[in-house]
Design an enzyme around this catalytic site. Structure first.
Site, PDB file in Angstrom:
ATOM      1  N   ASN A 134      83.545  49.746   4.162  1.00 48.32           N
ATOM      2  CA  ASN A 134      83.373  49.785   5.616  1.00 48.32           C
ATOM      3  C   ASN A 134      81.894  49.708   6.001  1.00 48.32           C
ATOM      4  O   ASN A 134      81.535  49.994   7.141  1.00 48.32           O
ATOM      5  CB  ASN A 134      84.007  51.067   6.190  1.00 48.32           C
ATOM      6  CG  ASN A 134      83.349  52.333   5.655  1.00 48.32           C
ATOM      7  OD1 ASN A 134      82.413  52.261   4.855  1.00 48.32           O
ATOM      8  ND2 ASN A 134      83.831  53.484   6.082  1.00 48.32           N
ATOM      9  N   HIS A 136      79.449  51.567   4.748  1.00 50.22           N
ATOM     10  CA  HIS A 136      78.689  52.821   4.749  1.00 50.22           C
ATOM     11  C   HIS A 136      77.606  52.804   3.664  1.00 50.22           C
ATOM     12  O   HIS A 136      77.676  52.063   2.696  1.00 50.22           O
ATOM     13  CB  HIS A 136      79.611  54.051   4.643  1.00 50.22           C
ATOM     14  CG  HIS A 136      80.210  54.335   3.311  1.00 50.22           C
ATOM     15  ND1 HIS A 136      81.370  55.066   3.155  1.00 50.22           N
ATOM     16  CD2 HIS A 136      79.826  54.013   2.059  1.00 50.22           C
ATOM     17  CE1 HIS A 136      81.653  55.178   1.873  1.00 50.22           C
ATOM     18  NE2 HIS A 136      80.737  54.544   1.193  1.00 50.22           N
TER      19      HIS A 136
HETATM   20  C1  GLP Z   1      80.802  56.324  -2.297  1.00 55.87           C
HETATM   21  C2  GLP Z   1      79.324  56.715  -2.246  1.00 55.87           C
HETATM   22  C3  GLP Z   1      78.461  55.530  -1.827  1.00 55.87           C
HETATM   23  C4  GLP Z   1      78.828  54.309  -2.646  1.00 55.87           C
HETATM   24  C5  GLP Z   1      80.279  53.959  -2.406  1.00 55.87           C
HETATM   25  C6  GLP Z   1      80.731  52.689  -3.093  1.00 55.87           C
HETATM   26  O1  GLP Z   1      81.346  56.320  -1.035  1.00 55.87           O
HETATM   27  N1  GLP Z   1      79.082  57.799  -1.374  1.00 55.87           N
HETATM   28  O2  GLP Z   1      77.090  55.859  -1.977  1.00 55.87           O
HETATM   29  O3  GLP Z   1      78.003  53.224  -2.299  1.00 55.87           O
HETATM   30  O4  GLP Z   1      81.042  55.060  -2.892  1.00 55.87           O
HETATM   31  O5  GLP Z   1      81.181  52.952  -4.386  1.00 55.87           O
HETATM   32  P1  GLP Z   1      81.546  51.839  -5.447  1.00 55.87           P
HETATM   33  O6  GLP Z   1      80.254  51.323  -5.963  1.00 55.87           O
HETATM   34  O7  GLP Z   1      82.336  52.574  -6.498  1.00 55.87           O
HETATM   35  O8  GLP Z   1      82.340  50.805  -4.754  1.00 55.87           O
END
Ligand code: GLP
Length: 249
Positions: A134, A136
């Site tokens: 999303n 973030h």
């Molecule tokens: C979590 C963390 C983020 C990270 C996101 C994506 O929400 N708080 O900092 O970027 O996961 O994770 P992934 O790399 O496993 O898709």
């Protein structure tokens, strides 16, 4: 923004690690911002491997994690304390004593104490970031203010759904977290954003080519003076052809 698209994850990881290693070679006490998630794991390993090959002394490198769930014990294997110890500290070969992680105990003093610690370290030299589906950053969900500081936040439903894979039961998935704010993150002097896999393609395209809006926190990266994107082809699939052509490595 510098956009780099890679056809292999190992090439992506090595190139991103090179930027971090360059900082450490320049300053043995470099301050590195560390992200959790699957995306940066290969980068941490490439960093550790590269540092070992160079015989780099990393014992004085300092680290600050972005975020932590509220209510999980730091010893819990699903806590970000555990994830950062396993993936970043062990992967990159850091001194665990110099790596700080926000406290998810709910202590009302914790956010301000974390901000102070970053400030006293002289700020972050290079911040590693992943990106949520999303858009973030850390746990700054859509709607987070661009000037926000470290604080406790409620997690978006889509984030809880994404994180559910790490928990056996849906009711165990944390609903809140402590996260560095967008204002905190954007004070880092260099940002390295890692995006891999097709699930990130929409967020990556909107962040790089869409309007800058707090509704998609990663789009605010467009206004940072020193951002380096490291994207694999699947995550780059929805970028326009003109951007993708220039960015191919
Ligand atoms: C979590 C963390 C983020 C990270 C996101 C994506 O929400 N708080 O900092 O970027 O996961 O994770 P992934 O790399 O496993 O898709």
């Amino acid at each position: 923004m510098h956009i780099n698209i890679f056809s292999s994850e190992s090439a992506l990881a090595e190139a991103a690690a090179e930027r971090i290693i360059a900082q450490v070679r320049e300053n043995a006490e470099a301050v590195i911002g560390l992200a959790t998630g699957a995306s940066p794991v290969a980068v941490y390993h490439a960093w550790g491997k590269g540092a070992a090959t160079l015989g780099l002394d990393q014992s004085r490198v300092r680290g600050f994690a972005l975020d932590e769930y509220l209510g999980l014990d730091p010893e819990d294997s699903r806590s970000y304390h555990a994830v950062i110890r396993r993936d970043a500290v062990a992967g990159a070969g850091l001194n665990a004593e110099l790596v700080l992680i926000p406290q998810g105990s709910g202590d009302p003093e914790a956010p301000a104490a974390y901000e102070r610690a970053i400030r006293e370290a002289g700020g972050v030299d290079v911040q590693v970031l992943g990106i949520g589906r999303n858009g973030h950053l850390g746990f700054n969900e859509p709607g987070s203010p661009a000037q926000s500081r470290t604080r406790v936040v409620q997690l978006a439903a889509s984030t809880m759904a994404d994180n559910a894979r790490y928990f056996d039961r849906a009711e165990d998935v944390p609903t809140a977290a402590i996260t560095q704010g967008l204002g905190t993150i954007f004070e880092a002097r260099e940002l390295i954003v890692i995006a891999v896999g097709e699930a990130k393609a929409d967020a990556v395209a909107a962040a790089i080519e869409g309007e800058t809006t707090e509704d998609l926190p990663a789009s605010l990266l467009q206004s940072h003076p020193n951002v380096h994107w490291f994207i694999d082809q699947a995550a780059a699939a929805k970028l326009s052809e003109s951007v993708a052509l220039v960015a191919a490595v």
